[in-house]
Scaffold this motif. Structure first.
Motif, PDB file in Angstrom:
ATOM      1  N   GLY A 254      30.800  20.287  41.321  1.00 13.65           N
ATOM      2  CA  GLY A 254      30.702  19.589  40.051  1.00 13.65           C
ATOM      3  C   GLY A 254      29.868  20.351  39.039  1.00 13.65           C
ATOM      4  N   LEU A 255      29.089  19.601  38.268  1.00 16.02           N
ATOM      5  CA  LEU A 255      28.279  20.193  37.204  1.00 16.02           C
ATOM      6  C   LEU A 255      27.248  21.158  37.765  1.00 16.02           C
ATOM      7  N   VAL A 256      26.628  20.797  38.889  1.00 14.15           N
ATOM      8  CA  VAL A 256      25.630  21.681  39.493  1.00 14.15           C
ATOM      9  C   VAL A 256      26.266  23.001  39.914  1.00 14.15           C
ATOM     10  N   GLY A 257      27.445  22.935  40.490  1.00 12.72           N
ATOM     11  CA  GLY A 257      28.129  24.162  40.895  1.00 12.72           C
ATOM     12  C   GLY A 257      28.489  25.035  39.718  1.00 12.72           C
ATOM     13  N   ALA A 258      28.914  24.417  38.606  1.00  9.03           N
ATOM     14  CA  ALA A 258      29.237  25.204  37.417  1.00  9.03           C
ATOM     15  C   ALA A 258      28.003  25.898  36.847  1.00  9.03           C
ATOM     16  N   LEU A 259      26.848  25.231  36.906  1.00 11.18           N
ATOM     17  CA  LEU A 259      25.619  25.833  36.401  1.00 11.18           C
ATOM     18  C   LEU A 259      25.137  26.974  37.292  1.00 11.18           C
ATOM     19  N   LEU A 260      25.320  26.834  38.599  1.00  8.09           N
ATOM     20  CA  LEU A 260      24.827  27.858  39.523  1.00  8.09           C
ATOM     21  C   LEU A 260      25.819  28.981  39.764  1.00  8.09           C
ATOM     22  N   ALA A 261      27.046  28.821  39.323  1.00  7.76           N
ATOM     23  CA  ALA A 261      28.092  29.773  39.696  1.00  7.76           C
ATOM     24  C   ALA A 261      27.883  31.149  39.063  1.00  7.76           C
ATOM     25  N   ILE A 262      27.562  31.181  37.776  1.00  7.30           N
ATOM     26  CA  ILE A 262      27.454  32.473  37.080  1.00  7.30           C
ATOM     27  C   ILE A 262      26.284  33.300  37.604  1.00  7.30           C
ATOM     28  N   PRO A 263      25.057  32.744  37.788  1.00  2.67           N
ATOM     29  CA  PRO A 263      24.011  33.547  38.410  1.00  2.67           C
ATOM     30  C   PRO A 263      24.343  33.993  39.819  1.00  2.67           C
ATOM     31  N   THR A 264      25.066  33.138  40.564  1.00  5.70           N
ATOM     32  CA  THR A 264      25.491  33.545  41.899  1.00  5.70           C
ATOM     33  C   THR A 264      26.450  34.727  41.830  1.00  5.70           C
ATOM     34  N   ALA A 265      27.378  34.694  40.872  1.00  4.15           N
ATOM     35  CA  ALA A 265      28.288  35.829  40.682  1.00  4.15           C
ATOM     36  C   ALA A 265      27.518  37.084  40.292  1.00  4.15           C
ATOM     37  N   ALA A 266      26.476  36.924  39.467  1.00  2.00           N
ATOM     38  CA  ALA A 266      25.655  38.077  39.096  1.00  2.00           C
ATOM     39  C   ALA A 266      24.939  38.647  40.314  1.00  2.00           C
ATOM     40  N   ALA A 267      24.415  37.773  41.197  1.00  2.00           N
ATOM     41  CA  ALA A 267      23.748  38.245  42.405  1.00  2.00           C
ATOM     42  C   ALA A 267      24.720  38.983  43.319  1.00  2.00           C
ATOM     43  N   LEU A 268      25.922  38.449  43.483  1.00  2.00           N
ATOM     44  CA  LEU A 268      26.926  39.136  44.305  1.00  2.00           C
ATOM     45  C   LEU A 268      27.315  40.472  43.689  1.00  2.00           C
ATOM     46  N   THR A 269      27.366  40.536  42.358  1.00  2.00           N
ATOM     47  CA  THR A 269      27.682  41.808  41.689  1.00  2.00           C
ATOM     48  C   THR A 269      26.610  42.853  41.972  1.00  2.00           C
ATOM     49  N   ILE A 270      25.345  42.445  41.959  1.00  2.00           N
ATOM     50  CA  ILE A 270      24.253  43.382  42.266  1.00  2.00           C
ATOM     51  C   ILE A 270      24.360  43.881  43.701  1.00  2.00           C
ATOM     52  N   VAL A 271      24.638  42.982  44.636  1.00  2.00           N
ATOM     53  CA  VAL A 271      24.771  43.381  46.040  1.00  2.00           C
ATOM     54  C   VAL A 271      25.942  44.336  46.223  1.00  2.00           C
ATOM     55  N   LEU A 272      27.067  44.040  45.583  1.00  2.00           N
ATOM     56  CA  LEU A 272      28.218  44.931  45.691  1.00  2.00           C
ATOM     57  C   LEU A 272      27.923  46.300  45.087  1.00  2.00           C
ATOM     58  N   THR A 273      27.255  46.319  43.935  1.00  2.00           N
ATOM     59  CA  THR A 273      27.017  47.578  43.231  1.00  2.00           C
ATOM     60  C   THR A 273      26.009  48.461  43.958  1.00  2.00           C
ATOM     61  N   LYS A 274      24.971  47.851  44.533  1.00  2.00           N
ATOM     62  CA  LYS A 274      23.885  48.644  45.096  1.00  2.00           C
ATOM     63  C   LYS A 274      23.927  48.789  46.609  1.00  2.00           C
ATOM     64  N   VAL A 275      24.757  47.992  47.287  1.00  2.00           N
ATOM     65  CA  VAL A 275      24.793  48.064  48.744  1.00  2.00           C
ATOM     66  C   VAL A 275      26.190  48.394  49.258  1.00  2.00           C
ATOM     67  N   VAL A 276      27.153  47.557  48.903  1.00  2.56           N
ATOM     68  CA  VAL A 276      28.479  47.685  49.509  1.00  2.56           C
ATOM     69  C   VAL A 276      29.211  48.925  49.011  1.00  2.56           C
ATOM     70  N   PHE A 277      29.307  49.120  47.691  1.00  5.15           N
ATOM     71  CA  PHE A 277      30.056  50.253  47.147  1.00  5.15           C
ATOM     72  C   PHE A 277      29.460  51.595  47.526  1.00  5.15           C
ATOM     73  N   PRO A 278      28.117  51.784  47.489  1.00  7.03           N
ATOM     74  CA  PRO A 278      27.581  53.074  47.942  1.00  7.03           C
ATOM     75  C   PRO A 278      27.891  53.376  49.401  1.00  7.03           C
ATOM     76  N   ARG A 279      27.864  52.371  50.272  1.00  7.93           N
ATOM     77  CA  ARG A 279      28.201  52.614  51.672  1.00  7.93           C
ATOM     78  C   ARG A 279      29.663  52.993  51.843  1.00  7.93           C
ATOM     79  N   LEU A 280      30.535  52.342  51.079  1.00  7.66           N
ATOM     80  CA  LEU A 280      31.952  52.696  51.155  1.00  7.66           C
ATOM     81  C   LEU A 280      32.206  54.083  50.603  1.00  7.66           C
ATOM     82  N   ASP A 281      31.466  54.499  49.575  1.00  4.07           N
ATOM     83  CA  ASP A 281      31.661  55.833  49.007  1.00  4.07           C
ATOM     84  C   ASP A 281      31.174  56.932  49.941  1.00  4.07           C
ATOM     85  N   ARG A 282      30.223  56.625  50.815  1.00  5.49           N
ATOM     86  CA  ARG A 282      29.720  57.647  51.748  1.00  5.49           C
ATOM     87  C   ARG A 282      30.635  57.866  52.928  1.00  5.49           C
ATOM     88  N   ARG A 283      31.585  56.985  53.130  1.00  7.56           N
ATOM     89  CA  ARG A 283      32.495  57.129  54.289  1.00  7.56           C
ATOM     90  C   ARG A 283      33.623  58.097  53.992  1.00  7.56           C
TER      91      ARG A 283
END
Length: 358
Positions: A329-358
């Motif tokens: 509901g409303l709480v999920g809509a408010l928390l969704a964008i910061p959660t997406a930003a956090a996942l973007t940081i994890v993907l950019t700094k952890v997941v993608f560099p590990r995939l590029d090293r393989r």
């Protein structure tokens, strides 16, 4: 003696293979399913408390930059900065209620008082007179008002409304108290979370976690700035057209602007409807103005304010808000964008560099 099969194997000390205990396997599996079901039911029972905790933690992280800013600029201790922030939130809530409740009460009282006169005026209107002649609208309204069950139904509705208001006040108070405690112990909570990570990876996790906290704080600050701009613009316009509820409607527009995607539309429709009650043409003008302002806010103001706050693509923002709103509901809509930003940081700094090293 050579090892052999059959009875001779028993004399040589060889242990025959054991048959699996299917009853024990089934019993343990049933216990696992039962434990999982009990755990799910427990989570469902306390889901409201979990939502309160999640919202309070989100607000504590988001308000932490403001607390740190008060500490640096005014040289205040952390407890004083937290207390000042909580007092500011309470003051805003009091002003909001003071601006909303008296006009709403006056409008409801005026509507109930002038209802017979309004029905009489409507009967003089040709369109309504024809509608009343076909469907007996006035007689049905009067019969409903004279019904003996009307009072009990109205009282039941008022009790339901009162319960909703009480639940909202209780939830607000609970979230405020939890936010106060989380703000006071935020550094300790983060240090405890970082200590759960092995020492070899702790520095990297701390760097990513601090950046996520900073992004969430920047997102809340950006949302507050956009909401303040929307409320100010709404106040100036509504005051300029001569409405007596400029402050009230401006607060409504500002608060609803905090809701992603649909908040500005909800505020615009509410303000236009209230203005249209006294003057339909001014209500139409207000609706046109708010539609134009919504485009300006969406494509000019919000992107400029949120550019440095949440580095997420617009498609991801919209998708995250829709998914979060559907799930929580409303709480999920408010928390969704910061959660997406956090996942973007994890993907950019952890997941993608590990995939590029393989």
């Amino acid at each position: 003696m050579k090892r052999g099969a059959g009875p001779l194997a028993l004399t040589t000390g060889e242990v025959p293979p054991r048959r699996p205990n299917y009853f024990l396997f089934g019993f343990v599996g049933a216990l696992g399913v039962l434990s999982a079901w009990i755990l799910v039911q427990a989570v469902i029972e306390v889901r409201a408390v979990l939502v309160y905790i999640l919202v309070a933690l989100f607000l504590a992280v988001g308000l932490n930059p403001a607390v740190e800013g008060l500490r640096r600029r005014l040289h205040m201790p952390r407890w004083a900065a937290i207390l000042a922030m909580c007092l500011a939130l309470i003051l805003f809530a009091v002003v909001f209620v003071w601006a909303i409740v008296p006009p709403l009460t006056a409008q409801v009282t005026s509507f109930v008082t002038h209802l017979p006169q309004t029905l009489g005026q409507l009967q003089e209107n040709p369109f309504f007179a024809d509608l009343d002649q076909r469907y007996d609208v006035v007689d049905r309204v009067q019969a409903a008002l004279a019904d003996a069950d009307f009072g009990s139904q109205l009282f039941g509705g008022l009790v339901g409304v009162g319960q909703v208001v009480f639940n909202a006040l209780f939830a607000t108070f609970t979230v405020l108290i939890l936010t106060l405690f989380f703000m006071a112990s935020l550094h300790g909570i983060l240090d405890l979370i970082y200590r759960l990570v092995p020492r070899s990876n702790r520095d990297g996790v701390r760097e990513i976690g601090d950046e996520i906290v900073q992004r969430i704080g920047a997102f809340i600050a950006g949302q507050l700035i956009v909401a303040a701009i929307s409320g100010t613009v709404a106040f100036l316009f509504i005051w300029a057209i001569g409405s007596a509820y400029a402050l009230t409607l401006a607060l409504v527009v500002g608060v609803t602007a905090l809701i992603p995607l649909v908040g500005t539309t909800i505020g615009a429709l509410a303000a236009s409807l209230v203005v249209a009650v006294s003057d339909p043409w001014l209500g139409l003008a207000a609706l046109v103005f708010f539609l134009v302002w919504q485009q300006i806010e969406s494509y000019v103001v919000s992107p400029r304010v949120m550019r440095q706050a949440v580095d997420v693509s617009p498609t991801a923002n919209i998708t995250a808000a829709l998914v979060g709103g559907t799930l929580m509901g409303l709480v999920g809509a408010l928390l969704a964008i910061p959660t997406a930003a956090a996942l973007t940081i994890v993907l950019t700094k952890v997941v993608f560099p590990r995939l590029d090293r393989r």
